[in-house]
Structures are given as C-alpha cells and as structure tokens.
Design a protein around this motif. Structure first.
Motif, PDB file in Angstrom:
ATOM      1  N   THR A 174       0.838  -1.185   0.000  1.00 18.27           N
ATOM      2  CA  THR A 174       0.000   0.000   0.000  1.00 18.27           C
ATOM      3  C   THR A 174       0.880   1.244   0.000  1.00 18.27           C
ATOM      4  N   ASP A 175       0.285   2.387  -0.431  1.00 18.61           N
ATOM      5  CA  ASP A 175       1.071   3.617  -0.485  1.00 18.61           C
ATOM      6  C   ASP A 175       0.379   4.738   0.267  1.00 18.61           C
ATOM      7  N   GLY A 208     -10.257   9.336   7.311  1.00 15.42           N
ATOM      8  CA  GLY A 208      -9.307   8.730   8.232  1.00 15.42           C
ATOM      9  C   GLY A 208      -9.679   9.037   9.672  1.00 15.42           C
ATOM     10  N   TYR A 209      -8.696   8.994  10.560  1.00 17.21           N
ATOM     11  CA  TYR A 209      -8.948   9.184  11.982  1.00 17.21           C
ATOM     12  C   TYR A 209      -7.855  10.044  12.600  1.00 17.21           C
ATOM     13  N   LEU A 210      -8.195  10.695  13.701  1.00 14.61           N
ATOM     14  CA  LEU A 210      -7.219  11.382  14.539  1.00 14.61           C
ATOM     15  C   LEU A 210      -7.156  10.646  15.872  1.00 14.61           C
ATOM     16  N   ALA A 233      -4.586   6.479   8.773  1.00 14.36           N
ATOM     17  CA  ALA A 233      -5.390   6.019   7.639  1.00 14.36           C
ATOM     18  C   ALA A 233      -6.421   5.001   8.099  1.00 14.36           C
ATOM     19  N   GLY A 234      -6.048   4.189   9.071  1.00 15.63           N
ATOM     20  CA  GLY A 234      -6.941   3.182   9.625  1.00 15.63           C
ATOM     21  C   GLY A 234      -6.560   2.898  11.062  1.00 15.63           C
ATOM     22  N   LEU A 265      -8.253   0.404   2.167  1.00 15.56           N
ATOM     23  CA  LEU A 265      -7.326   1.520   1.983  1.00 15.56           C
ATOM     24  C   LEU A 265      -6.661   1.542   0.618  1.00 15.56           C
ATOM     25  N   SER A 266      -6.825   0.500  -0.183  1.00 17.62           N
ATOM     26  CA  SER A 266      -6.096   0.423  -1.455  1.00 17.62           C
ATOM     27  C   SER A 266      -6.423   1.579  -2.386  1.00 17.62           C
ATOM     28  N   GLY A 267      -7.641   2.129  -2.309  1.00 18.17           N
ATOM     29  CA  GLY A 267      -7.994   3.259  -3.167  1.00 18.17           C
ATOM     30  C   GLY A 267      -7.911   4.599  -2.491  1.00 18.17           C
ATOM     31  N   ARG A 268      -7.565   4.610  -1.185  1.00 19.72           N
ATOM     32  CA  ARG A 268      -7.604   5.853  -0.439  1.00 19.72           C
ATOM     33  C   ARG A 268      -6.624   6.927  -0.912  1.00 19.72           C
ATOM     34  N   PRO A 269      -5.343   6.614  -1.185  1.00 23.23           N
ATOM     35  CA  PRO A 269      -4.427   7.693  -1.573  1.00 23.23           C
ATOM     36  C   PRO A 269      -4.926   8.464  -2.782  1.00 23.23           C
TER      37      PRO A 269
END
Length: 373
Positions: free
Chosen positions: A2-3, A111-113, A125-126, A350-354
């Motif tokens: 993943t990136d 995403g999250y803080l 990111a997760g 997450l694979s499509g998130r960036p």
C-alpha cells in the motif's frame, strides 16, 4: 504494497496488537503501535502469579515464532510475558510504549485522529483496536455491596493465595479462572465457589492427547460463534481431574450464588447469612474500548462489528474480542488467524484511499475549502 501517507495505528501491544503488527507487515503496511504499558507484553504481567495457559505451548504461539522448550508443557504467566517480549523484537515496527490512547475522532477525509495521553495527535489512515479487555473487568453489583466491610475484588486484582491464609473466602464464577483461583486459595483458607449453576468439567486430555489437539485436527477451534453456541450450551472448566476431586472431597465447596451482601458477609440463596472475610469475583471482562466513544461505535460498551470489521466506520477493525470469529479468537493460538482476516480487509479498504484523498484535496484547493483538521 500500500502507499497510504498516514500510518495504520494499532492500539495495544499485547498478543492481539503484536499479531496485528505482523499481519500488517505481511499486508504491506508500516503500522505504528501505541501501548499504554511499560513493555510490549499486554496485560500478562498483571495477571495472578500462578496463571497457567489451558493450551500446551505447541498450540499457544503467535504466527511465525513457536514457544521454546517442551511443546507439551502448559506455559505460565511469566513465560508468556517473556515470549511476547521476544516476539515484539522480531516485528520490525514502531512500538511506542507508555502511550495511552485517550480518544479516536473521525476525520473529514475518512481517516482518523488518534489522541494520546502524551499530548500527541496522530493522523491515521486506519485504526486497529487491539486493546483487549483486561483493563475493563466486569464486577456485578448486588444489594448491600457498598456496605460490605470485607475484602472485595475482581480476579484482575488478585495475585497470590497466601494473603488469605486462615480466612473465609468466596470465589464467584464457574469458569477456568474462578476454579483455578478457588483451588489454590483453598490450600490456605476455607473457600466456597458461588455459582448460578453447577460447575461443569471438560477433560483436559482425551485419548491420551490434550483437548487442543482434537480442536485443531477436527477444525472445532475455527468454528464460528453461531455454530459454537448451538454445540456448547454451558461454560466448562478444563480439568485433569484435580478440580473435580477437590469438590468431591470437600477441599472446595459450591453453593448457589448469594443474593446480597451484609456488612459482615453475604446472604445465600436460601436466606442463610454468613460472615465472610473476602469475596473474589471471577466474572469476566468487557472490551476495553472507551477511547472509541467519540466515534459512536459502541453499543453498551460492545463494538458494532462482524468478524472484527466495523459495521459503522470504514477503516476501523478490531482484534481480541471474545468469539470474534471463533472459539479461539481472544487467545494466543487463535488471534493470528483473525489478524490476517482484519488486516486483509483493512488493506482492501485503503487500497484506493491515496488516489481518492488526492482528488478530495485537489477539489478543495480549487474551491478554497481545504481540510483544516
């Protein structure tokens, strides 16, 4: 590989968090592990001194590293602690100890803080909630409990039996921990098990082999909860015969659960009062997930999830929940399978998130409404 720019945050560095870290590496993540304790060993140093695994060493290891020594022995608390410390050294990730997560908040970009008691605010990111349950022991409340003047505690705060020498003690519970603690305290004190139903025993060995061999070869260890609940109706204590004999010979006694406390002791179900010096509740634990309250994912403290995947928040997964996917989910021998499952699902999410995040930021910059998180 993943990136994603922001890391995956794993909360907890016990058996669940370490299994998650290894699975994350296998999936292509470089996670950050946040742990409240002083070392990456979970809650194991805080369990009672004599705690012994109910599964042999050969069936109790995390993925990729077996226990040293006799594979048929039953490792004790300190052995498990040392094993986890060695395991953490084999997992090449950023593990930050003495860092307690206080809250997790959603970000507008999906995403999250993650906020910690050290003052950090980490964009994630997760999130993998792998904090277990030891920090949230379940202690029932009975009438008169606040007025009881004796020693009342959950088994989470029990350490050794000698302090009860010569005393009258009740242990509440019908599971493995309750019976194990009652048995060792009975060597020093007069002990009664208080249970709602008779204690049921399950042989530790069948056909000359430990029960966990049969769980492995039959696949029963991997059966989902919906199947197990049809097959197993009651809690059972694993026993070589010593606990059953202790009850039969009177070293231990059992009575139906008492109904109330008095300042001096308890009132039994038949109305009989008795003076008691100490009561130990071995009544289990609940998920230790208070830091997720800002997300609204908890239903009376229990996360809304299926198989460890949040049903309310994409990018949030869980590990170490009881019966999360199988009978072994919250054990050393079973958490590795669940870790692979949830990390695979998280990677798919997450694979499509960036690419999606860049598109959102580009659109925001064109309209002048950037994310001010």
């Amino acid at each position: 590989m993943t990136d994603q720019v922001d890391p995956v945050i794993i909360i907890g560095a016990g058996q669940s968090g370490l299994a998650a870290a290894r699975a994350a590496l296998d999936t292509g993540f470089r996670p950050v592990v946040l742990h409240a304790g002083a070392g990456p060993v979970g809650s194991w140093p805080d369990y009672y001194d004599s705690l012994t695994l109910f599964s042999p060493a050969r069936y109790s290891a995390l993925p990729g590293m077996p226990f040293d020594g006799d594979p048929d022995r039953y490792p004790r608390r300190d052995e498990v602690t040392a094993y986890l410390r060695r395991y953490a050294q084999t997992v090449d990730v950023d593990i930050r100890t003495r860092t307690r997560v206080t809250t997790v908040h959603p970000r507008r970009d999906g995403g999250y803080l993650v906020h910690t008691d050290t003052g950090d605010e980490i964009a994630a990111a997760g999130v993998v909630a792998a904090s277990g349950s030891f920090g949230n022991p379940y202690l029932p409340t009975l009438p008169g409990q606040d007025d009881y003047a004796g020693d009342l505690r959950h088994v989470a705060h029990y350490r050794r039996p000698q302090v009860y020498a010569g005393k009258r003690v009740i242990v509440v519970g019908a599971g493995n921990s309750a019976v194990q603690v009652a048995y060792e305290v009975a060597v020093h004190a007069r002990v009664t098990l208080a249970t709602r139903e008779p204690v049921r025993f399950l042989p530790q060995r069948l056909g000359g082999r430990d029960l966990h061999y049969w769980l492995r070869v039959t696949g029963a260890d991997c059966l989902p909860r919906r199947v197990l609940t049809r097959l197993v109706r009651h809690v059972a204590v694993l026993d070589t015969g010593v606990y059953r004999d202790a009850l039969a010979c009177g070293l231990l006694s059992r009575r139906d659960m008492f109904t109330a406390f008095t300042p001096e002791g308890v009132i039994w179900a038949d109305g009989t009062p008795e003076s008691v010096d100490a009561v130990i509740f071995a009544t289990g634990y609940r998920p230790d997930l208070a830091y997720l309250k800002p997300l609204g994912v908890l239903d009376q403290g229990v996360p809304r999830q299926v198989g460890g995947i949040s049903t309310t928040h994409p990018g949030l997964v869980y590990l170490g929940l009881e019966f999360q996917r199988s009978f072994a989910s919250n054990t050393l021998r079973g958490v590795g399978r669940d870790a692979t499952h949830v990390m695979t699902a998280l990677a798919a999410h997450l694979s499509g998130r960036p690419r999606q995040d860049r598109q959102r930021r580009d659109a925001a910059s064109r309209t002048g409404h950037g994310d001010r998180r």
